[in-house]
Design a protein around this motif. Sequence first.
Motif, short mmCIF file in Angstrom:
data_model
loop_
_atom_site.label_atom_id
_atom_site.label_comp_id
_atom_site.label_asym_id
_atom_site.label_seq_id
_atom_site.Cartn_x
_atom_site.Cartn_y
_atom_site.Cartn_z
N THR A 221 0.84 -1.20 0.00
CA THR A 221 0.00 0.00 0.00
C THR A 221 0.87 1.25 0.00
OG1 THR A 221 -0.17 0.36 2.40
CG2 THR A 221 -1.65 -1.28 1.46
N ASN A 222 0.21 2.38 -0.15
CA ASN A 222 0.86 3.68 -0.09
C ASN A 222 0.26 4.49 1.05
OD1 ASN A 222 2.52 3.73 -2.76
ND2 ASN A 222 0.51 2.92 -3.31
N ALA A 223 0.88 5.61 1.38
CA ALA A 223 0.39 6.46 2.46
C ALA A 223 0.44 7.91 2.04
CB ALA A 223 1.23 6.25 3.72
N GLY A 252 4.59 -2.73 4.97
CA GLY A 252 4.07 -2.88 3.61
C GLY A 252 3.89 -1.60 2.83
N PHE A 253 4.27 -0.45 3.38
CA PHE A 253 4.15 0.80 2.64
C PHE A 253 5.27 0.92 1.61
CE2 PHE A 253 2.02 2.35 6.65
CZ PHE A 253 0.77 2.56 6.09
N ILE A 254 4.90 1.31 0.41
CA ILE A 254 5.87 1.49 -0.67
C ILE A 254 6.34 2.94 -0.73
CG2 ILE A 254 6.32 1.16 -3.13
CD1 ILE A 254 3.64 -0.41 -3.21
N THR A 255 5.38 3.84 -0.75
CA THR A 255 5.65 5.26 -1.02
C THR A 255 4.81 6.14 -0.11
OG1 THR A 255 5.89 4.66 -3.34
CG2 THR A 255 5.77 6.98 -2.86
N PRO A 294 10.65 3.51 1.73
CA PRO A 294 11.62 3.49 0.63
C PRO A 294 11.57 4.71 -0.28
CG PRO A 294 10.26 1.49 0.62
CD PRO A 294 9.70 2.40 1.65
N HIS A 295 10.36 5.29 -0.46
CA HIS A 295 10.22 6.34 -1.47
C HIS A 295 9.32 7.48 -0.97
CE1 HIS A 295 12.14 3.69 -4.38
NE2 HIS A 295 11.34 2.74 -3.95
N ILE A 296 9.65 8.69 -1.41
CA ILE A 296 8.83 9.88 -1.17
C ILE A 296 8.47 10.46 -2.54
CG2 ILE A 296 8.68 12.18 -0.16
CD1 ILE A 296 8.95 10.01 1.96
N LYS A 297 7.20 10.63 -2.75
CA LYS A 297 6.72 11.10 -4.06
C LYS A 297 6.32 12.57 -4.02
CE LYS A 297 4.02 8.37 -6.40
NZ LYS A 297 2.82 7.60 -6.83
N ALA A 298 6.75 13.32 -5.02
CA ALA A 298 6.26 14.68 -5.25
C ALA A 298 5.16 14.58 -6.30
CB ALA A 298 7.38 15.58 -5.73
N TYR A 299 3.92 14.74 -5.88
CA TYR A 299 2.77 14.54 -6.76
C TYR A 299 2.56 15.80 -7.59
CZ TYR A 299 -1.92 12.86 -8.05
OH TYR A 299 -3.04 12.43 -8.73
N TRP A 300 3.10 15.80 -8.80
CA TRP A 300 3.10 17.02 -9.61
C TRP A 300 1.70 17.54 -9.92
CZ3 TRP A 300 0.58 17.18 -14.19
CH2 TRP A 300 0.37 15.99 -14.90
N LEU A 362 5.68 -1.15 -8.02
CA LEU A 362 6.53 -1.70 -6.97
C LEU A 362 8.00 -1.34 -7.17
CD1 LEU A 362 4.87 -5.23 -6.66
CD2 LEU A 362 4.30 -3.10 -5.45
N TYR A 363 8.27 -0.41 -8.06
CA TYR A 363 9.61 0.12 -8.32
C TYR A 363 10.54 -0.88 -9.00
CZ TYR A 363 8.24 4.42 -6.15
OH TYR A 363 7.58 5.60 -5.90
N ASN A 364 9.97 -1.80 -9.74
CA ASN A 364 10.77 -2.57 -10.68
C ASN A 364 10.98 -1.70 -11.92
OD1 ASN A 364 10.69 -5.20 -9.22
ND2 ASN A 364 8.50 -5.03 -9.65
#
Length: 378
Positions: A221-223, A252-255, A294-300, A362-364
Motif C-alpha cells: 500500500t501507499n500512504a 508494507g508501505f511502498i511510497t 523506501p520512497h517519497i513522491k512529489a505529486y506534480w 513496486l519500483y521494478n
Amino acid sequence: MGKNLPITDANLYPIHDKVQGEERLSFDDGVALYESPDITGVGYLANIVRESQNGNFAYYNINQHIDYSNVCILHARCHFCAFARKNIKTDGAWEMSVDEFLDNAAYSIDHGCTEIHSVGGLHPKLPFEYYLDMLRGLKKRMPQVHLKFFTAVEIHHFSRIFKMSIEEVLIALRDAGLDSLPGGGAEIFAEETREKICPGKLSAEGWLEVHDIAHRLDIPTNATMLYGHLETVEDRVDHLIRLRAQQDKSGGFITFIPLAFHPENTRMAYLPSTSGLTDLQNIAVSRLMLDNFPHIKAYWIMIGMNVAQVSLSYGADDIDGTVTEEKITHMAGAVTPESVTVAEISRVIREAGRIPIERDTLYNEIIREGHRWHRRAA
C-alpha cells in the motif's frame, strides 16, 4: 560546524548529526524542522537521506487514473472535497458501468501503461460484484497491468455495507485482481483536526488498521498526508510518526505522498493555496521523519511540475507518472495539466540533475522494446 555546512539555523545542527549517524528523529526534531526558517538547510538534510536511499535516480511511471464514480455518502461531511456528489442525479455526478470502465481502460493497453489507479466515492448502492467484476475484467484484458484500487476508506465502506470483515473484503478483491492500495483517505490523523475537516469519516485508527491487514495479506500500500488546511505543525509530525510506527509494525508501505490541499470549490475555499516553500518543506520533512519508507513522491498534479522538479533535491525521488484524466484535484481547482508525456517527465528529471527511471508500482524498472515492455526486478 555550522561554518562548513549550508545551514543557517543552529537548531538544525543536532538534527544534522542524527542524520549523519542514521539516528531516528524525534517528535521534537520534526517540529524543529517544520519551524525552521532555513528551508534550504532542511532540504540539504533531506537530500542526504534521499541520496543515501535512492542515489541519483528519479522515478516515474506510465499510468492511467480512472475514477469509477463520485457518488458518496460522505458528500456533505468532507469539507475539503470538491469531488463527491450526493447521488447520480446531482449535477456533476457520474457512475461508470463495468463495461464503460473496461472500455475506458483500453487506453492503458494502447499507451503502454503499467498501472491503473482507481478510487471513488463511498457509493451506497453498487453491489460488491461490481468491484470484483471490474478487477476480473481488467486482469483478463491486461494481466500485466498493476491495479492500484480503493482507499482504506472505501475498503472499510465495503466491509460495512456488505457485512464482511476487512480481511474478507481484501482477500476477495485480491483474488479478483487487486494488486495494491493507494494511500488516500489518511487526510490528517490528529483527531481534533480530523473532526473539523471530515467529521464522521473513518478514523485514523481505522485507516491504519486497513493498511495493517493489507500488509499481513501481502498487499502493498501507499500512504498520504493532506496538508495546508487547518492542521498544526504538531499534527503533521504526529501523522508522520504514526505512519512510521505502522511501517515498523507491518512493513508494507511502498511510497509516501504529501498531498497539498486545494481549497477552490470546497467549503474551505476561504483558505489560501499552499506555497511552493510549504510544499518543499513537507516533502523534505517527510523524507527525514519517514526513515523506513523506501520512497517519497512529489505529486506534480497537486504541486505543479516546477515545484516537483525542485523537490528532487529536497527529499523526493519520484514525481508520479504521466496520468490521464485526473479528476479529484482538478475539481478542486488545480490548474496543472491532466497528463504529461514521458518526454516531458524525462526532461524535467534530467534538468534537475537526476537520472530518470521508468518504474512499475513496486519500483521494478520497466524496459521497453518498441510497443512491448517487461519488468526488471528492483
